[in-house]
Design a protein around this motif. Structure first.
Motif, short mmCIF file in Angstrom:
data_model
loop_
_atom_site.label_atom_id
_atom_site.label_comp_id
_atom_site.label_asym_id
_atom_site.label_seq_id
_atom_site.Cartn_x
_atom_site.Cartn_y
_atom_site.Cartn_z
N ALA A 54 0.78 -1.19 -0.17
CA ALA A 54 0.31 -0.01 0.01
C ALA A 54 0.89 1.28 -0.05
O ALA A 54 0.47 2.08 -0.50
N ASP A 55 2.16 1.31 0.55
CA ASP A 55 2.97 2.14 0.60
C ASP A 55 4.24 1.93 0.32
O ASP A 55 4.86 0.74 0.84
N ALA A 56 4.93 2.48 -0.40
CA ALA A 56 6.57 2.15 -0.91
C ALA A 56 7.43 2.88 0.02
O ALA A 56 7.11 3.89 0.39
N GLY A 57 8.71 2.31 0.12
CA GLY A 57 9.68 3.05 0.54
C GLY A 57 9.94 3.17 2.16
O GLY A 57 10.44 3.81 2.67
N LEU A 58 8.65 2.33 2.80
CA LEU A 58 8.81 2.41 4.48
C LEU A 58 10.13 1.45 4.94
O LEU A 58 10.34 0.67 4.29
N LYS A 59 10.81 2.28 5.62
CA LYS A 59 11.86 1.53 6.45
C LYS A 59 11.71 1.27 7.84
O LYS A 59 10.99 2.32 8.40
N ASP A 118 0.98 3.32 9.25
CA ASP A 118 -0.28 3.61 10.09
C ASP A 118 0.37 4.57 11.10
O ASP A 118 1.01 4.46 12.05
N GLY A 119 0.40 5.77 10.82
CA GLY A 119 0.90 6.81 11.55
C GLY A 119 2.67 6.79 11.61
O GLY A 119 3.16 6.78 10.59
N ASP A 120 2.93 6.70 12.72
CA ASP A 120 4.33 6.57 12.88
C ASP A 120 4.70 5.15 13.08
O ASP A 120 5.99 4.77 13.45
N SER A 121 4.06 4.23 12.63
CA SER A 121 4.34 2.69 12.56
C SER A 121 4.09 2.13 11.20
O SER A 121 3.35 2.75 10.20
N VAL A 122 4.79 1.03 10.91
CA VAL A 122 4.50 0.32 9.70
C VAL A 122 3.92 -0.98 10.20
O VAL A 122 4.27 -1.66 10.98
N LEU A 123 2.89 -1.18 9.46
CA LEU A 123 2.24 -2.56 9.50
C LEU A 123 2.43 -3.57 8.56
O LEU A 123 2.39 -3.27 7.27
N VAL A 124 2.73 -4.78 9.07
CA VAL A 124 2.68 -5.98 8.14
C VAL A 124 1.87 -7.05 8.54
O VAL A 124 1.90 -7.56 9.69
N GLN A 161 -11.43 -20.77 9.76
CA GLN A 161 -11.64 -19.65 8.74
C GLN A 161 -10.22 -19.01 8.57
O GLN A 161 -10.14 -18.34 7.34
N GLY A 162 -9.43 -19.18 9.46
CA GLY A 162 -8.21 -18.33 9.06
C GLY A 162 -7.52 -17.66 10.21
O GLY A 162 -7.89 -17.49 11.27
N THR A 163 -6.34 -17.13 10.00
CA THR A 163 -5.60 -16.34 10.99
C THR A 163 -4.90 -15.09 10.38
O THR A 163 -4.25 -15.25 9.05
N THR A 164 -4.63 -14.10 11.11
CA THR A 164 -3.84 -12.94 10.52
C THR A 164 -2.96 -12.49 11.70
O THR A 164 -3.36 -12.43 12.79
N PHE A 165 -1.58 -12.57 11.21
CA PHE A 165 -0.70 -12.06 12.10
C PHE A 165 -0.39 -10.62 11.64
O PHE A 165 -0.12 -10.20 10.65
N THR A 166 -0.37 -9.72 12.58
CA THR A 166 -0.02 -8.25 12.42
C THR A 166 1.12 -7.69 13.09
O THR A 166 1.14 -7.99 14.24
N VAL A 167 2.17 -7.21 12.46
CA VAL A 167 3.56 -6.94 13.01
C VAL A 167 3.37 -5.54 12.77
O VAL A 167 3.46 -4.80 11.65
N SER A 168 3.76 -4.71 13.89
CA SER A 168 3.88 -3.27 14.03
C SER A 168 4.89 -2.89 14.57
O SER A 168 5.66 -3.05 15.51
#
Length: 678
Positions: free
Chosen positions: A555-560, A596-602, A658-665
């Motif tokens: 969704a966004d490029a260049g996130l470090k 997401d603001g000052d964070s990167v979400l994977v 149904q499934g699983t979602t891991f969210t790394v912030s």
């Protein structure tokens, strides 16, 4: 039954109690300092003499009904007063005495009004009234004897037997009268003689009255159960009278109305008795009006310690329930210190919480430095400059925050929901919660230390295992080295070539098996700015040969982010690999990257088998616990630990089948911010 027998029976009672009155008044075999309750005993005995004389003379003298009713009332009230005095309730507080006086006043009024009612209804009013006095007497006798020490029981048992027999016989007499709708003349005639026979029991108890306590300590448990039983008895008697009145005035429908009313009244009583709010209100009412302190500290501390020290898991839930029981709270949640944050550990009768609180926030620092309990209903702390956290304001029915302090350090805190009944937060409640919080903190800290020690032992065992693996690898290396040395000499020998290929193949297979048992140890690497989009592209590319094939959405490029590239790629690759293995071939695995603001979400989402909440809470991040036959169970643990080291979080949302979602912030890397900090 001949009147002479009835007169003899009641005259015997009057004579026996007259003799007992003389013994009491003269202090038989007792010094002046060994005569507790002498006045009330003498008064009750003399009134019983009067009662016996009236009942005996009633066989020849036509006394007015109010005289007979008055004699009954005075005799029962006198012995009830003896029990109240021995229980120490007159000195304990005027409310109890007033309550007993109100009960007897109501019964006396009912007896007087019964003369103005129809004969059938008056009969039931009198029977139920006298039955109620007998029930009250038996309850007080039971309360007097229960939970007494051996010495006190030795001194009190005969007077309890005597007065218990007195009221029990009345209960039997009037129950039979109410059931058969007439007074049994034989039971009535024998009543006087039965009363005379209890005098020896009272006399024996009189010899031991030096050991009677001047004021007995009635436990809250006894008071609670006795109050509930007495209230139930009075309620059922009142409902019985009302049901009979409905039958009396209902005509043809009277029987049906009576049965329906009794069933509804009984159902209502059961609902009230099993209501947690009612029980909480009754406990608070008894503690507030009948005791100097709100708590029986011995009972409360035993119950609290017993709950915390119970065997089995779920210490967090037991901690919440133990603290909640002290103030009749409906539920709550527990936060525990983990590194530099307080994370939710458990919940009880409330939805599981997700929000965490930094350990250096003003909210936590104030509780740690001041050791204050926070009343959420006030919407501010004692320090107006420190606001309440937003997640606390959103907590359902949040009422009180109890800090868990150990050696001056905040180990955690418990958020309690509103109480079932109104509890005033005075110094006694606050002090009890503070010391209980300290006790709970010691148990929780001990559990954390045990878990850390167990984890250290597991890693020690893992290191020992790696030693054996290294030893096997050395043997394989030596074998391959020898084979390499002989290769030049036998390079043209087809048989040697076959053996060499077979040896190499077996060695490779063996090394693969050993590598499967060990986690990959990252080489020392310095944290640098990593393009998270490129890392995810590499991780997804390595899994391209698998089915289902993972897809990447940027969704966004260049996130470090600031991290060790190789280790972060391994962590993300592990999450993707787990998603692939948990998903059937026709399923989907999607990797999404966004800011997401000052964070990167994977987010790594799959449509696989999913996991239960219990599995996520108890096993997912537990090291050395794996559901895979060749797994070691440290992948998810290592992933979460490294993400926490980077200052991020790892959250899991899963639904079985149904499934699983891991969210790394992860914190967003900004060169400008780094330069300013430097």
């Amino acid at each position: 039954m001949p009147t002479s027998i009835t007169a003899f029976s009641y005259a015997s009672a009057a004579l026996a109690f007259l003799l007992f009155s003389v013994l009491v008044l003269t202090g038989w075999r007792q010094r002046p300092d060994q005569r507790p309750h002498q006045r009330v005993l003498a008064t009750a005995s003399l009134l019983t003499v009067l009662w016996g004389a009236v009942m005996a003379s009633a066989t020849v003298v036509p006394w007015a009904p109010w005289v007979l009713h008055g004699a009954e009332w005075l005799r029962n009230a006198a012995w009830t007063s003896v029990l109240l005095a021995m229980l120490g309730l007159w000195q304990r507080g005027a409310r109890t005495f007033q309550a007993s006086l109100a009960v007897y006043g109501a019964m006396l009024l009912a007896s007087l009004l019964a003369q103005q009612l129809p004969a059938g209804l008056a009969f039931h009013v009198l029977a139920i009234g006298r039955l109620g006095m007998a029930v009250l007497g038996m309850l007080l006798v039971e309360q007097l004897y229960r939970d007494r020490s051996v010495q006190v029981r030795w001194a009190m048992k005969f007077i309890c037997l005597g007065l218990g027999a007195l009221f029990a016989y009345d209960f039997y007499l009037y129950s039979d009268m109410l059931l058969l709708r007439e007074l049994d003349p034989e039971l009535w005639a024998a009543r006087g003689l039965v009363n005379a026979l209890i005098v020896p029991l009272l006399a024996i108890s009189l010899l031991r009255r030096a050991s009677w306590p001047a004021q007995l300590a009635v436990s809250r448990r006894v008071a609670f159960h006795s109050a509930a039983l007495l209230g139930s008895a009075v309620y059922l008697l009142a409902m019985s009278m009302a049901a009979y009145y409905l039958r009396f005035v209902g005509g043809t429908w009277g029987g049906l109305m009576q049965l329906a009313f009794l069933f509804g009244a009984t159902f209502l009583l059961a609902g009230v008795l099993f209501s947690g709010s009612f029980r909480a209100w009754l406990k608070v009412f008894i503690s507030k009006h009948f005791y100097r302190y709100n708590y029986d500290y011995r009972e409360e501390w035993l119950a609290f310690t017993r709950t915390l020290s119970a065997t089995g898991p779920n210490l967090g839930e037991r901690t919440i329930s133990a603290l909640a029981e002290l103030v009749e709270s409906q539920g709550g949640a527990l936060w525990i210190r983990r590194e530099q944050r307080f994370e939710p550990l458990a919940s009880w009768h409330v939805q599981a919480q997700q929000a965490s609180e930094p350990a250096d926030s003003g909210f936590c620092q104030l509780m740690e430095s001041k050791q204050w309990l926070v009343e959420v209903a006030a919407h501010h702390l004692h320090d107006p400059e420190v606001p309440l956290p937003p997640w606390l304001l959103a907590f359902p029915k949040a009422w009180l925050v109890v800090p868990l302090l150990l050696q001056g350090r905040l180990a955690g805190f418990v958020v309690l929901m509103a109480s079932r009944s109104e509890v005033k937060l005075n110094w006694e409640v606050l002090d009890l919660l503070k010391i209980a919080g300290t006790q709970a903190a010691s148990y929780l800290t001990q559990q954390e230390a045990d878990n850390a020690l167990m984890l250290a032992r597991q890693f020690d065992s893992f290191n020992r295992l790696s030693t054996f693996v290294v030893h096997d690898l050395k043997n394989l290396v030596a074998q391959l080295s020898l084979m390499t040395a002989n290769a030049e000499k036998h390079a043209d020998n087809p048989e040697f070539q076959r053996d060499m290929m077979e040896t190499v193949t077996l060695s490779v297979q063996k090394m693969k098996l050993m590598l499967q048992k060990l986690s990959r140890t990252a080489s020392p690497e310095r944290a640098t700015a990593q393009d998270l989009g490129q890392l995810l592209a590499q991780a997804v590319a390595l899994k391209a040969a698998f089915e289902p094939k993972p897809t990447l959405q940027l969704a966004d490029a260049g996130l470090k982010v600031l991290a060790e590239g190789e280790r972060l790629e391994r962590v993300l690759g592990h999450l993707i690999q787990n998603a692939i293995e948990a998903t059937p071939r026709d399923g989907k695995v999607c990797v999404r990257l966004a800011r997401d603001g000052d964070s990167v979400l994977v987010a790594v989402a799959d449509t696989g088998t999913g996991m239960s909440e219990e599995f996520i809470r108890e096993r997912l991040f537990k090291p050395f616990d794996s559901t895979k036959s060749a797994g070691m169970g440290i992948g998810a643990f290592e992933s979460r630990e490294y993400i926490h080291q980077l200052g991020g979080t790892l959250q899991v949302r899963s639904t079985p089948e149904q499934g699983t979602t891991f969210t790394v912030s992860l914190p967003l890397y900004r060169q400008q911010t780094i330069e300013q900090a430097a």
